[in-house]
Structure formats: structure tokens, C-alpha cells
Write a protein that holds these residues in place. Structure first.
Motif, PDB file in Angstrom:
ATOM      1  N   UNK A   1       0.854  -1.590  -0.216  1.00  0.00           N
ATOM      2  CA  UNK A   1       0.232   0.010  -0.143  1.00  0.00           C
ATOM      3  C   UNK A   1       0.963   1.155   0.399  1.00  0.00           C
ATOM      4  N   UNK A   2       0.136   2.477  -0.152  1.00  0.00           N
ATOM      5  CA  UNK A   2       1.244   3.362  -0.514  1.00  0.00           C
ATOM      6  C   UNK A   2       1.597   3.892   0.440  1.00  0.00           C
ATOM      7  N   UNK A   3       0.218   4.087   1.629  1.00  0.00           N
ATOM      8  CA  UNK A   3       0.506   4.768   2.428  1.00  0.00           C
ATOM      9  C   UNK A   3       1.843   3.759   3.457  1.00  0.00           C
ATOM     10  N   UNK A   4       1.993   2.763   3.570  1.00  0.00           N
ATOM     11  CA  UNK A   4       3.083   1.524   4.832  1.00  0.00           C
ATOM     12  C   UNK A   4       4.291   2.280   3.995  1.00  0.00           C
TER      13      UNK A   4
ATOM     14  N   UNK B   1      -6.361  -8.828  -7.553  1.00  0.00           N
ATOM     15  CA  UNK B   1      -5.372  -7.957  -7.890  1.00  0.00           C
ATOM     16  C   UNK B   1      -6.105  -6.205  -7.653  1.00  0.00           C
ATOM     17  N   UNK B   2      -6.643  -5.962  -7.018  1.00  0.00           N
ATOM     18  CA  UNK B   2      -7.416  -4.647  -6.812  1.00  0.00           C
ATOM     19  C   UNK B   2      -6.368  -3.612  -6.117  1.00  0.00           C
ATOM     20  N   UNK B   3      -5.625  -2.970  -6.459  1.00  0.00           N
ATOM     21  CA  UNK B   3      -5.336  -1.735  -5.684  1.00  0.00           C
ATOM     22  C   UNK B   3      -6.215  -0.574  -4.949  1.00  0.00           C
ATOM     23  N   UNK B   4      -6.973  -0.569  -3.954  1.00  0.00           N
ATOM     24  CA  UNK B   4      -7.864  -0.311  -3.300  1.00  0.00           C
ATOM     25  C   UNK B   4      -7.357   1.218  -3.334  1.00  0.00           C
ATOM     26  N   UNK B   5      -6.047   1.711  -3.118  1.00  0.00           N
ATOM     27  CA  UNK B   5      -6.247   2.685  -1.964  1.00  0.00           C
ATOM     28  C   UNK B   5      -5.703   3.937  -3.949  1.00  0.00           C
ATOM     29  N   UNK B   6      -4.855   2.955  -4.858  1.00  0.00           N
ATOM     30  CA  UNK B   6      -4.973   3.554  -6.408  1.00  0.00           C
ATOM     31  C   UNK B   6      -6.548   4.161  -6.721  1.00  0.00           C
ATOM     32  N   UNK B   7      -7.641   2.869  -6.371  1.00  0.00           N
ATOM     33  CA  UNK B   7      -8.625   3.031  -6.749  1.00  0.00           C
ATOM     34  C   UNK B   7      -9.263   4.317  -6.482  1.00  0.00           C
TER      35      UNK B   7
ATOM     36  N   UNK C   1      -0.044  13.092  -4.286  1.00  0.00           N
ATOM     37  CA  UNK C   1       0.087  11.346  -4.499  1.00  0.00           C
ATOM     38  C   UNK C   1      -0.705  10.391  -3.609  1.00  0.00           C
ATOM     39  N   UNK C   2      -1.062   9.738  -4.022  1.00  0.00           N
ATOM     40  CA  UNK C   2      -1.429   8.178  -3.521  1.00  0.00           C
ATOM     41  C   UNK C   2      -1.510   8.824  -1.655  1.00  0.00           C
ATOM     42  N   UNK C   3      -0.713   8.083  -1.557  1.00  0.00           N
ATOM     43  CA  UNK C   3      -0.455   8.369   0.119  1.00  0.00           C
ATOM     44  C   UNK C   3      -1.183   9.667   1.097  1.00  0.00           C
TER      45      UNK C   3
END
Length: 967
Positions: free
Chosen positions: A264-267, A712-718, A808-810
Motif C-alpha cells: 500500500x502507498x501509505x505503508x 488484484x485491486x489496489x484499493x488506495x489507487x482506486x 500523491x496517493x499516500x
């Protein structure tokens, strides 16, 4: 003109003819600028603030080690602002045996990642002994890259293995403890390399989320959803939430034929580039590409990329290699012009290659040919960055240049109106500019200039020969002209748009009041809109649109001249950000918003924001294009840029914080099991005048299985892509309609999963796919965010819209879903060596807020500290130097006192600032005060008197909506 490089020879770093870290002569520009006494603060009697102690940097080259530090947001230098406005909680960084590092220093050319002009350079004939021929030391052993062979299990492991001693790692944006919010080095070789854990493989976690399980099956409920809501009200631990953790993850971008799901982008993670680019540079909403448009429609999700081409790497990651192909330039497909990458396949003994974008079979240039190994890969693949790395940077040849690379030009435009002077905004701007002069890119090409304005415009001749700067006034603001053809902008080695029109560059505007005269004079539309209540409710979104179309025309002219505009709004009134933000949003710039501006707490933030704006990795006169494999095409670009042709976006300025969203569409069917590739190419000029092409490639598998798409979904990006699209729609769509649309997106995605991917279950069960289990929480938080608040200030919402468009995503996730931690018991939290100093986050619910405690909440832009009404007075004295809650100051500057609790709080705050590369100002909040209401408005899991649902109520509503559509 680029000259051919001999085989294996590294490219030489740019020559250094000027270094602001060396002692300067008395007639230098910095001394001349200090003579420019524009409404100085009373604490600065005879000159602008003096520069902090400087150090002499040893000569460096592209291969030197260690690298000099890059400047980060930190405490302001002494003398920037008077007295209490400077937090005394950060010491100077002292190198071994050296003097303190000066604030605002920039590493010399060749010692930084390639986005700032340096980096490792590889010749086209092969890697040098110290180059990419030797595999990464940080991870050990050889690495198999390129078109993968075999299917070993995915590798993404945490840093510590069972029984392993704690490893000394540097957290993101870290710095020596002597200056926890100061400088940071770029060289990965200076720290202990992370090693892979030897235990079981662990999947990625968000904020340390618990390991993924099967679909989350919530309690069976009746059709009304009543039992679910009641159950969660009595036991809130049942609702899906991020789970706190502070482990660092190692991530291989490719392993065998498989594509690893990115963390995840926030990690907190460290990337090893093994073929695909780092997720820091490019993320896709779905990690398996649907074969048909119908399949994508059925799943209810969107296909898009979030591209951040100059994103900051983790300190432990390898730098991006710079490849020089000489006069011939990089290898490209003759048909689609895609750049060579690890997923292009070579055939006919290496004499031809197949483009992974258009499928064209092209001839390999003779000097680039190489025999193939038994696995079909080139024998030299691991020695060539372009064949084994997902991100590389090429030295641009003459064919990529319409003119010589532009110099680094910085022009400051300062508001000196009566309001700006009285509020202290002018003094704060002048002090900040004076302090960051030494942070400019060194070299004879760097130029800087200054102008001021009120009802007229004042240019300044800063020529060295003058004893004092010469002010030249232009009274006609309707037909502005430059009073001098030269000396308004001067070389740094010797200080308005028209002034830099011929050269391009950065225009940094400090503004405090609504522009009321000139070509695009604005009116107070906010007051007019609120005077008519019914009109304000029905058409308030029109106040979020620019007031004058002339602004867009002007912005396009700025972009065509390669002028990037950043606006620092230091105001206490309405300034029509919806109109002002048009020019930054078109030229690759951004808006900084300080409302209400405080001369006590904001100068430190203004200084840090300006310093980071100048010193962060960035480029000028950039052009970006995204290419896709056959069957997928670019639909639209979203972000801060100017678009003149359909395929490219023009970026007069691009930096490490800017993200561009690229929505995608199907134009043909894809083959199941095939690969679909995406490539972002950014042509730009570094601050040192080097023309570069940064290329990032991502290759993902295609599938016709609907269940695979949800897995395979990237929740944060979605979510962030949806957030950016919502921000685009707010100015043209009624707010209630936007909020309904946000909720419908959530319902449709969960409904698609329930109908098409689940087996027979009890009709009353609420099933959430593991990858989307936090989607309801994200959706609820978005409906309560600043941009979607019906009663929010127009300028606040306009700033939110502009900010969301480029972050950015995060940063976007944290903006909508803030972090909250307990402060009163920080002394009980004892992190291990490789753990974050930030304690576990708390759910955003008043259930976790006690009136006997103190809580910190931050969203990457602002920080709030809530003081409960029953807090121990001794804790208040330790943290804030006050004896009771009633003595809470309205204007607050966090200081460090001589006790462990205060030191820990400052350590946490500095870590938060470092993570976001933003200084963040802090507000003390208390119950029964508007500040307390502001704090509780961020607790998105709670209901509020305005009718917003609680988290449990919203989950029950989502379930009822799904059930009604199922029957």
C-alpha cells in the motif's frame, strides 16, 4: 551537443564554477539582496536575516560516496521570525568533525538522483566496473530481471526475520537524530542494507494492516440492516479498520513470471527494481488487466494509472541509473517510438526485437546486438539497466531539444499592500526569501529576480555594481512593461512573467489580498453568493469556477513560455482561490494556503514550504507521454499541466510531489494470459541544465476472470483516482449530486462482487472482498471531507480541489482519512530500533477520545492537538507550558521543554513533518470552542448534527442498498 562515450566510460558530472556553500564576497547577490529592505520585521533592525553558518563541501563526482544531504522541511534558521515563532526543538546537523550543515543547501551535481542532475551514468557499450554490471549490494546476489522465466513464489517480506537481531534501518525521509526534521542523504550505501526475512512470506499491509484473509463475512442481518447497526454500536471492533503496525516491507517488483502486488502507498516499504518500475513512480488501479471493456464495466471499477515520475525514493533504495547512448540516442521502436525496456523480446540471435507495445518486429542496431542465452534473454541483460530495470534515465540527444536547455530562473513577486504589511505577511515573505538564497542550484546559469506590487509594480535592478538596489516603478498595471531590458533578472553568481518570458523559469508569488486592479481584477464573489441564501445553496458550485476566462488564456501563455507559477497565499480574508489557482494548475505549479495567516505561527511554515519548493527534486520545460500495449489506450490526463496535443502533456515545472492521473480505455480485446505494458516517458531539463528522459515501464498480466480483478485491486489507487475525478466535478456539479455519486460508486463495486463472484450464502450476510473491505470507510470519509462540505468556506473548498488534483496517493488518503494518536501516554510507547516513532493510530471515533487525554490528529496539511477538559495539569505543563485548559493559547507554536514527554512529542511531530515533506502548523483545540468542533469534524466514524451518518449507520445503508438491488 552530446559526444560519443567510449565503452564502459561513466559520464562526467557537470563542472562546478560556483558553490554557494563556499564563502562569498561582499559584493555577492545575497549581500545585495539584504540591502533590499522591504518592510522588514522589527526584530531585524538593519538587514534581512543573516545566513546560517555554511560549510565547505569537498569536491564530488557522480561516483562519490557519501553523497551530500538534500534539504528537507525543518525548523527555520535563527533570525527568520521573532521569538516564540521559531520552535527551539531542532539542533543543527553536524557531520563528523565538521561545522553545522547550513539550511537550504543543495547537493552538488553528480551526487543526487538523476532528477536533480547527477546519478550513475552507463554507456551504451556496457556497464563499468562500478556501475550496473555489479548487482545491487543492498540486496546481495544476482538478480534475474527482464522478461521473467519460471514461477517462484512472490517475494515480499518484512525486514526482521524470526530470531534476527533488530536491524538499524532508516525510516522514510529520515535524518540524524540530532536534527530529526532536518537534512537527509540520498546515498543508500551509507546505511546498513536490509535483508530479506527467512521466514514465511508476508503480503503487504496498509498502515500495517493485518495479513489478508478470505472475504470478510459480517454478521447475518435482516433486510432492514437493524441488527448489523446495533451490533456495531455495541461492539465497534467488528467494523473493518486499518490495523496499526510499524514494520518495513521489502518489495521485489518482479519475481519469475509473476507480478507482485505492490505494498500500500501509505505503508513503509523498500523497493528492489527487478523489471517493473517502483510503485512510487507508477501505480495501476488493478494489477491484472481485464481482457475486455465489458469485463471492466461489470466489475464496477475503473482502469487508470497514477504517475509520479520524480517521486522520492526510500533512502535505502538504489538510485535510478542514467544511461548515455551517445549521439544516436536511446533504442526505440521504429513504429510507436516506445523505449527499450525489460519486456521487449529479442529474436534471431539478438538481431531483432519485438516491441511490447505495438508488436512491431524491429532491427537491433549493429552496435547494440548481443547473443541470446538458453533462456532467450540477452547475455548482457543484467549489465544493462534498460534491460533489467523498470525505471531508467537517458541523456537526451540534440534531436530532443528545440533550443538549448533553459537556465534555472527564480523570480519572486511579493505583495506589499497595506494589508500584507500590517498582518506581517510581507515581512515573513522577505525573511523566508533571504534565508533560502543559498539553497538555489549552484552554477553560473542560475538566475534570480524580485519585484513587489500593491497598486503599482516595482522592479529592482540588482546589478552588482550598484551600492543599493534600484527600484523602478511601473504605474500602468493595465499595460505592464519592463523598465529595463537587462539587470532585472541577474545571474546568481553576479536576483513577473514579462521579466522571465524569454527564458522561462519559476515565478513565486506571495499574495495577501484579492487582486482588485489590473488585467484580471477580481471581486468578492464569496460575499455575493452568501448574501442570497437560496442562490448560494443551489449554485454555490459556480463560485468554485474561475471568474474570468482571461485567466486561462494567460495561463496557457505562461505555459508556452515555460513559466511555472507557485502562489503562496498569506491572507486573512477571501481571495478567490478558484480563480487564482488557474495559473498554477496550468503551469505545473501549486497553491500554498495560509488561512488565517498568523505572524506568530506561520512564518516558520512559510519558510519551510519555500525551501522545500526550491530544493526538492524537480525539472523544467518537461513533456510527458504514456504509451500502452495494443488493446488499451489513454483516455484522459488529469493534473496540473497544459495540454496542447492529445497525446502529450506540457509541464513547465515538474517536481517530486506532483502526480498525474491517466485514465485508460479498451480499444480492442486482450488475450487472456498475455502481458499489457504501460510506459511513462518524461523529457525534462534538470536544475543543472541537463536534458534527460526518465522512462518508467510497468507490465501486468491480462485476465478474463472477474474474481481475479477483485483480488488484484489496489484499493488506495482506486480510491485516489475516484477522489481526483470527484474534485474535477465539484465546480460544475451540485454538491448533493456529487455526494450521491460517490456513494453509488461504492455500492456498485460491492454489488458487482456480491452478484458475480460469491457463492451461495445467507441472504442477510454482508460480504466484503478482502481488497475492498475498507472501501466503505474511505467513501464515508470522502463525503465528510472539506471539498464536499455544504457549509464550507468557498476558498477552503477551492484550495482542497486544487490540492487534490496533484498530490500523491499516500497524501490523498491521509487528507481524507487523517491519522489520530494519543499524546498523553507517549512515555508508555517504546518502539524497537526498526519501528516508527509514531505510536499506533486510533480509529477516528469519539469513542476513543477521553476528556482525560490529549490527542494529535493530522492530515498531511494541518495538525490539530485536542486537550481534554479533565487533563492532568502536570501533563499540560510538561507539553505546552500552561497550567490549565482555560489558558490554551489561540496562536500556538510547538516548543520543546526539558522533559521526556515533551521531547517525545516533538520527535513524533518532526517525524510526521518529515514523512509529508511539509512543516505542518499545529492548532490547540478544546471542548466548547470552535477549535474543538473542528477537531471532532475530522472524526469521520461519528455522526454529526448536520445529518451525516456514523460508520455503522453507513455500513448498514450500504448493505440495505445491495440487498434491495439483489432482489
Amino acid at each position: 551537443m552530446t559526444t560519443p562515450m567510449p565503452p564502459g566510460a561513466p559520464r562526467q558530472a557537470p563542472s562546478q564554477t560556483h558553490n554557494p556553500n563556499f564563502p562569498q564576497t561582499n559584493d555577492s547577490l545575497s549581500d545585495n539582496l539584504q540591502k533590499l529592505n522591504i518592510y522588514k520585521p522589527s526584530s531585524l533592525p538593519n538587514s534581512a536575516p543573516t545566513f546560517p553558518p555554511s560549510i565547505r563541501s569537498p569536491p564530488t563526482s557522480s561516483n562519490s560516496s557519501p553523497s551530500p544531504p538534500i534539504c528537507r522541511p525543518g525548523a527555520p534558521p535563527p533570525g527568520l521570525v521573532p521569538g516564540p515563532s521559531v520552535p527551539p526543538n531542532v539542533d543543527s546537523v553536524r557531520p563528523p568533525g565538521g561545522q553545522p550543515l547550513s539550511f537550504g543547501t543543495r547537493p552538488p551535481p553528480g551526487s543526487l538522483p538523476s532528477s536533480m542532475g547527477g546519478g550513475l551514468v552507463i554507456s551504451p557499450q556496457g556497464a563499468s566496473a562500478t556501475g550496473l554490471g555489479a548487482r545491487p549490494r543492498a540486496f546481495g546476489g544476482s538478480v534475474r530481471n527482464g522478461p521473467p522465466v519460471g514461477v517462484p513464489p512472490p517475494m515480499m517480506v518484512t525486514v526482521r526475520s524470526p530470531g534476527q537481531a533488530p536491524m538499524q534501518l532508516v525510516s522514510p525521509f529520515s535524518a540524524p537524530l540530532a536534527a530529526p526534521f532536518g537534512t537527509q542523504t540520498w546515498a543508500p550505501s551509507q546505511m546498513a542494507p536490509p535483508t530479506a526475512a527467512s521466514g514465511a512470506v508476508q503480503p503487504p499491509r496498509m498502515f500495517g494492516m493485518a495479513p489478508p484473509q478470505s472475504n470478510q463475512l459480517l454478521p447475518a442481518i435482516d433486510q432492514t440492516g437493524a441488527s448489523l447497526e446495533d451490533s456495531w454500536k455495541t461492539n465497534s471492533n467488528q467494523v473493518p479498520r486499518p490495523t496499526p503496525s510499524s514494520s518495513i516491507t521489502l518489495y521485489d517488483t518482479c519475481q519469475g513470471n509473476g507480478v507482485n502486488l505492490p505494498p500500500p502507498a501509505t505503508s513503509d516499504y523498500i523497493v528492489k527494481d527487478t523489471g517493473n518500475c517502483s510503485p512510487r513512480y507508477m501505480r495501476c488501479t488493478i494489477l491484472q488487466i481485464p481482457c475486455t471493456a465489458d469485463l471492466l464495466t461489470n466489475c464496477g471499477m475503473q482502469l487508470a494509472l497514477l504517475v509520479q515520475p520524480l517521486a522520492l525514493p526510500h533512502p535505502s533504495e538504489e538510485p535510478i541509473p542514467v544511461v548515455d547512448f551517445g549521439e544516436n540516442g536511446p533504442i526505440r521502436c521504429s513504429r510507436c517510438k516506445g523505449y527499450i525496456n525489460p519486456f521487449m523480446k529479442f529474436t534471431d540471435h539478438g538481431r531483432r526485437f519485438i516491441c511490447n507495445f505495438c508488436g512491431f518486429i524491429d532491427y537491433t542496431p549493429h552496435e547494440y546486438q548481443c547473443n541470446l542465452g538458453p533462456d532467450g534473454r540477452r547475455r548482457d541483460a543484467n549489465e544493462r539497466p534498460e534491460l533489467c530495470r523498470g525505471t531508467v534515465e537517458y541523456v537526451a540527444t540534440k534531436e530532443y531539444m528545440m533550443r538549448d536547455p533553459m537556465p534555472a530562473v527564480y523570480f519572486f513577486l511579493i505583495d506589499v499592500s497595506m494589508n500584507a504589511i500590517q498582518t506581517g505577511a510581507t515581512a515573513a515573505a522577505c525573511a523566508a526569501i533571504s534565508q533560502v538564497i543559498s539553497a538555489f542550484p549552484e552554477g553560473p546559469r542560475t538566475m534570480v529576480g524580485i519585484a513587489t506590487f500593491d497598486s503599482t509594480i516595482h522592479f529592482y535592478n540588482l546589478k552588482r555594481a550598484l551600492q543599493q538596489p534600484l527600484m523602478l516603478i511601473v504605474p500602468d498595471v493595465q499595460d505592464v512593461y519592463i523598465p529595463l531590458e537587462t539587470d532585472v533578472v541577474v545571474h546568481l553568481s553576479e536576483a513577473a512573467f514579462l521579466a522571465i518570458k524569454s527564458s522561462g523559469g519559476k515565478l513565486l508569488v506571495f499574495q495577501s489580498v484579492l487582486p482588485s486592479v489590473g488585467i484580471v481584477a477580481l471581486s468578492t464573489r464569496d460575499a455575493e453568493g452568501r448574501a442570497n441564501i437560496s442562490a448560494g445553496e443551489k449554485e454555490a458550485h459556480k463560485l468554485l469556477q474561475p471568474a474570468d476566462k482571461t485567466l486561462k488564456t494567460m495561463a496557457i501563455e505562461f505555459a508556452e513560455c515555460q513559466v511555472c507559477v507557485d502562489v503562496f497565499i498569506t491572507t486573512q480574508t477571501y481571495v478567490d482561490i478558484a480563480s487564482i489557482s488557474v495559473i498554477p494548475g496550468t503551469t505545473g505549479g501549486q497553491v500554498y494556503y495560509y488561512y488565517p495567516f498568523s505572524s506568530i505561527s506561520d512564518p516558520a511554515k512559510l519558510y519551510n514550504d519555500l525551501r522545500w519548493n526550491i530544493t526538492r527534486p524537480q525539472g523544467f520545460e518537461a513533456v510527458m507521454r504514456v504509451r500502452c500495449s495494443q488493446g488499451i489506450d489513454v483516455k484522459e490526463y488529469h493534473g496540473n499541466f497544459c495540454k496542447r496535443i492529445p497525446t502529450d502533456v506540457d509541464l513547465p515545472g515538474i517536481d517530486s510531489d506532483k502526480t498525474i492521473m491517466v485514465t485508460l480505455k479498451h480499444d480492442d480485446k486482450l488475450q487472456n494470459g498475455s502481458e499489457c505494458a504501460f510506459q511513462c516517458a518524461l523529457l525534462y531539463t534538470t536544475v543543472y541544465g541537463q536534458r534527460r528522459i526518465r522512462v518508467s515501464t510497468l507490465s501486468l498480466p491480462c485476465t478474463r476472470n472477474l474474481a481475479n480483478l477483485f483480488r488484484a485491486t489496489d484499493l488506495e489507487t482506486q480510491f485516489v483516482c475516484s477522489l481526483k475525478q470527484v474534485a474535477n466535478e465539484i465546480p460544475s456539479t451540485p454538491l448533493l449530486q456529487v455526494r450521491e455519486q460517490v456513494t453509488s460508486i461504492c455500492i456498485n463495486r460491492l454489488l458487482a462482487y456480491r452478484k458475480l463472484c460469491t457463492t451461495a450464502t445467507t441472504s442477510g450476510q454482508f460480504i466484503l472482498p478482502e481488497a475492498l473491505k475498507l472501501l466503505p470507510l474511505y467513501t464515508l470519509a470522502l463525503t465528510k471531507s472539506t471539498g464536499l462540505q455544504i457549509d464550507g468556506r468557498i476558498d477552503d473548498r477551492s484550495f482542497w480541489i486544487n490540492y487534490v488534483s496533484h498530490i500523491s496517493t499516500a497524501s490523498a488518503v491521509c487528507l481524507v482519512l487523517p491519522r489520530m494518536i494519543a499524546v498523553h501516554n507517549l512515555d508508555l510507547y517504546k518502539p524497537e530500533e526498526n519501528e516508527s516513532v509514531i505510536p499506533p493510530i486510533l480509529p477516528l471515533s469519539s469513542e476513543y477520545v477521553s476528556e482525560e487525554g490529549i490527542y494529535l490528529l493530522e492530515n498531511g496539511v494541518d495538525g490539530l492537538i485536542y486537550i481534554g477538559s479533565l487533563v492532568d495539569p502536570d501533563i499540560l505543563r510538561q507539553l505546552f507550558g500552561i497550567s490549565s485548559v482555560d489558558k490554551t493559547p489561540t496562536q500556538f507554536v510547538l516548543q520543546q521543554y526539558d522533559n521526556p514527554l515533551s521531547k517525545k512529542l516533538n520527535h513524533v511531530v518532526n517525524e510526521i513533518r518529515r514523512q509529508w515533506c511539509s512543516y505542518l502548523r499545529w492548532t490547540l483545540c478544546k471542548k466548547g470552542d470552535p477549535s474543538g468542533m473542528l477537531f471532532f469534524s475530522y472524526l469521520v466514524e461519528d455522526s454529526n448534527p448536520k445529518g451525516s451518518q456514523s460508520y455503522s449507520e453507513f455500513l448498514a445503508y450500504i448493505h440495505r442498498s445491495i440487498q434491495s438491488r439483489m432482489t
